[in-house]
Write an enzyme that holds these catalytic residues in place. Structure first.
Site, mmCIF file in Angstrom:
data_model
loop_
_atom_site.group_PDB
_atom_site.id
_atom_site.type_symbol
_atom_site.label_atom_id
_atom_site.label_comp_id
_atom_site.label_asym_id
_atom_site.label_seq_id
_atom_site.Cartn_x
_atom_site.Cartn_y
_atom_site.Cartn_z
ATOM 1 N N SER A 1 36.605 35.168 53.590
ATOM 2 C CA SER A 1 37.349 34.740 54.964
ATOM 3 C C SER A 1 38.689 34.077 54.821
ATOM 4 O O SER A 1 38.764 33.104 55.353
ATOM 5 C CB SER A 1 36.624 34.394 55.892
ATOM 6 O OG SER A 1 35.469 35.244 56.221
ATOM 7 N N ASN B 1 41.629 42.615 47.767
ATOM 8 C CA ASN B 1 40.768 43.708 47.760
ATOM 9 C C ASN B 1 40.490 44.296 48.965
ATOM 10 O O ASN B 1 40.230 44.005 49.810
ATOM 11 C CB ASN B 1 39.174 43.048 47.552
ATOM 12 C CG ASN B 1 38.160 43.958 47.591
ATOM 13 O OD1 ASN B 1 38.516 45.287 47.307
ATOM 14 N ND2 ASN B 1 36.778 43.535 47.650
ATOM 15 N N TRP B 2 41.097 45.811 48.992
ATOM 16 C CA TRP B 2 41.337 46.606 50.115
ATOM 17 C C TRP B 2 40.051 47.173 50.264
ATOM 18 O O TRP B 2 39.927 47.877 51.360
ATOM 19 C CB TRP B 2 42.451 47.543 49.692
ATOM 20 C CG TRP B 2 43.631 46.817 50.057
ATOM 21 C CD1 TRP B 2 44.079 45.694 50.313
ATOM 22 C CD2 TRP B 2 45.061 47.762 49.752
ATOM 23 N NE1 TRP B 2 45.516 45.559 50.364
ATOM 24 C CE2 TRP B 2 46.039 46.862 50.005
ATOM 25 C CE3 TRP B 2 45.386 48.978 49.501
ATOM 26 C CZ2 TRP B 2 47.505 47.036 49.957
ATOM 27 C CZ3 TRP B 2 46.630 49.302 49.452
ATOM 28 C CH2 TRP B 2 47.724 48.443 49.768
ATOM 29 N N LYS B 3 39.053 47.223 49.645
ATOM 30 C CA LYS B 3 37.710 48.181 49.806
ATOM 31 C C LYS B 3 37.934 49.238 50.114
ATOM 32 O O LYS B 3 39.002 49.820 49.470
ATOM 33 C CB LYS B 3 36.902 47.289 50.755
ATOM 34 C CG LYS B 3 36.924 45.834 50.671
ATOM 35 C CD LYS B 3 35.843 45.100 51.777
ATOM 36 C CE LYS B 3 36.259 43.572 51.601
ATOM 37 N NZ LYS B 3 34.905 42.800 51.893
ATOM 38 N N GLU C 1 32.640 34.067 45.242
ATOM 39 C CA GLU C 1 32.417 34.594 46.725
ATOM 40 C C GLU C 1 31.050 34.648 47.210
ATOM 41 O O GLU C 1 30.302 35.281 47.088
ATOM 42 C CB GLU C 1 32.802 36.302 46.621
ATOM 43 C CG GLU C 1 34.235 36.246 45.951
ATOM 44 C CD GLU C 1 34.734 37.627 46.385
ATOM 45 O OE1 GLU C 1 35.601 37.736 47.420
ATOM 46 O OE2 GLU C 1 34.109 38.689 46.580
ATOM 47 N N HIS D 1 31.308 42.828 42.656
ATOM 48 C CA HIS D 1 31.660 42.546 43.855
ATOM 49 C C HIS D 1 30.162 42.440 44.629
ATOM 50 O O HIS D 1 29.312 43.123 44.318
ATOM 51 C CB HIS D 1 32.463 43.317 44.601
ATOM 52 C CG HIS D 1 33.035 42.750 46.082
ATOM 53 N ND1 HIS D 1 32.340 43.091 47.019
ATOM 54 C CD2 HIS D 1 34.155 42.170 46.410
ATOM 55 C CE1 HIS D 1 33.028 42.498 48.088
ATOM 56 N NE2 HIS D 1 34.338 41.714 47.689
ATOM 57 N N GLU E 1 29.481 43.518 47.537
ATOM 58 C CA GLU E 1 29.125 44.879 48.120
ATOM 59 C C GLU E 1 28.775 45.742 47.013
ATOM 60 O O GLU E 1 27.766 46.578 47.449
ATOM 61 C CB GLU E 1 30.471 45.433 48.907
ATOM 62 C CG GLU E 1 30.692 44.441 50.094
ATOM 63 C CD GLU E 1 31.988 44.294 50.641
ATOM 64 O OE1 GLU E 1 32.917 45.059 50.083
ATOM 65 O OE2 GLU E 1 32.265 43.556 51.354
ATOM 66 N N GLY F 1 39.999 39.687 51.119
ATOM 67 C CA GLY F 1 39.482 41.317 51.716
ATOM 68 C C GLY F 1 40.272 41.473 52.847
ATOM 69 O O GLY F 1 41.507 41.811 52.674
ATOM 70 N N GLY F 2 39.857 41.175 54.142
ATOM 71 C CA GLY F 2 40.379 41.726 55.484
ATOM 72 C C GLY F 2 41.723 41.480 55.456
ATOM 73 O O GLY F 2 42.731 42.201 55.865
ATOM 74 N N GLY G 1 33.724 38.537 55.212
ATOM 75 C CA GLY G 1 34.102 39.370 56.372
ATOM 76 C C GLY G 1 33.480 39.108 57.403
ATOM 77 O O GLY G 1 33.265 39.706 58.458
HETATM 78 C C1 PEP Z 1 36.428 40.283 49.560
HETATM 79 O O1 PEP Z 1 36.088 41.366 49.949
HETATM 80 O O2 PEP Z 1 36.174 39.998 48.251
HETATM 81 C C2 PEP Z 1 36.285 39.390 50.496
HETATM 82 C C3 PEP Z 1 36.387 37.969 50.190
HETATM 83 O O3 PEP Z 1 36.521 39.646 51.860
HETATM 84 P P1 PEP Z 1 37.118 38.787 53.305
HETATM 85 O O4 PEP Z 1 38.438 38.356 52.825
HETATM 86 O O5 PEP Z 1 37.397 39.928 54.276
HETATM 87 O O6 PEP Z 1 36.139 37.946 53.544
#
Ligand code: PEP
Length: 254
Positions: free
Chosen positions: A214, A10-12, A168, A96, A98, A235-236, A174
């Site tokens: 993470s 997930n590149w956000k 999640e 999600h 966010e 994500g990251g 994050g």
């Molecule tokens: C996400 O955005 O769904 C996520 C899990 O981010 P991260 O891996 O950066 O915690």
């Protein structure tokens, strides 16, 4: 029941079209031989075309990060499921944390979006998970059950058979604080029980549940050692070609 793993990125709100093309130039050769899992990347809307173009001929599927539930109309700023399909998306992330925290997403809209996405032929990745204060108050299962019931639980059995769920925990997204493999597995087990109660044993055992929060190259193997985990939503660490490829590779050694 053997479930095929999925590693989804997930590149956000990161990466321009040029950055997307550059990512695929590095990433695609690194995962070219990987056959052990499905690989999905969710760029921002504006980079979907570049991602679809770059991924052509590979096994990498492209996802959107959200969708609206109506087919078309006066909904400024929204994107329909058919538009995503036409653009080349095969998956869509829905609910999600966010979106829930900052953009008013609720379980009812998650269910509506999921039904519409399925109707257009997309595979939804529906996210659920508790906030830190909820975990600390012992409310993890209540939150997961509520989000499950109002979202995926509102689908028909046939619709439910075509979705993925991502567990999640919001406190792990994050933050660098990954859930331990045992904590993640317990939540996945609980969600599978919810699926069994609402639908059937068969529906629960074929449901793929991804862990998100993470995930990094150095923790993916420990997480995937838990048979309850069917992959990861990243994500990251999905923004860097080498690190995302290392996660794809790490998922093989379960
Ligand atoms: C996400 O955005 O769904 C996520 C899990 O981010 P991260 O891996 O950066 O915690």
């Amino acid at each position: 029941m053997k479930r095929r793993p999925v590693i989804a990125g997930n590149w956000k709100m990161y990466k321009t079209q040029a950055e997307t093309s550059a990512f695929f130039s590095s990433f695609t050769p690194l995962v070219g031989a990987a056959t052990h899992c499905d690989i999905v990347i969710a760029p921002p809307y504006t980079a979907i075309a570049a991602a679809v173009d770059s991924a052509r001929g590979s096994k990498i599927a492209i996802s959107a990060q959200d969708v609206f539930w109506e087919k078309e109309g006066a909904f400024t700023g929204e994107i329909s499921a058919n538009m995503l399909v036409e653009a080349g998306c095969r998956y869509v992330i829905i609910g999600h944390s966010e979106r829930r925290q900052y953009f008013g997403e609720i379980d009812e809209t998650v269910a509506k979006k999921t039904k519409t996405a399925l109707g257009a032929g997309l595979t939804p990745i529906v996210c659920v998970g508790e906030m830190l204060a909820q975990r600390e108050a012992g409310q993890t299962e209540t939150v997961c059950r509520t989000q499950f019931t109002g979202g995926p639980g509102a689908l028909t059995p046939e619709e439910f058979s075509r979705i993925l769920i991502a567990y999640e925990p919001v406190w792990a997204i994050g933050t660098g604080k990954v859930a331990t493999p045992e904590i993640a597995a317990a939540a996945h087990r609980f969600l599978r029980q919810c699926a069994e109660s609402k639908f059937s044993t068969q529906a629960a055992s074929s449901l793929r549940i991804l862990y998100g929060g993470s995930v990094k190259p150095d923790n993916i193997q420990g997480l995937m050692a838990q048979p309850e985990l069917d992959g990861a939503l990243v994500g990251g660490a999905s923004l860097d070609a080498k690190s995302f490829a290392a996660i794809v590779e790490g998922c093989e050694k379960r």
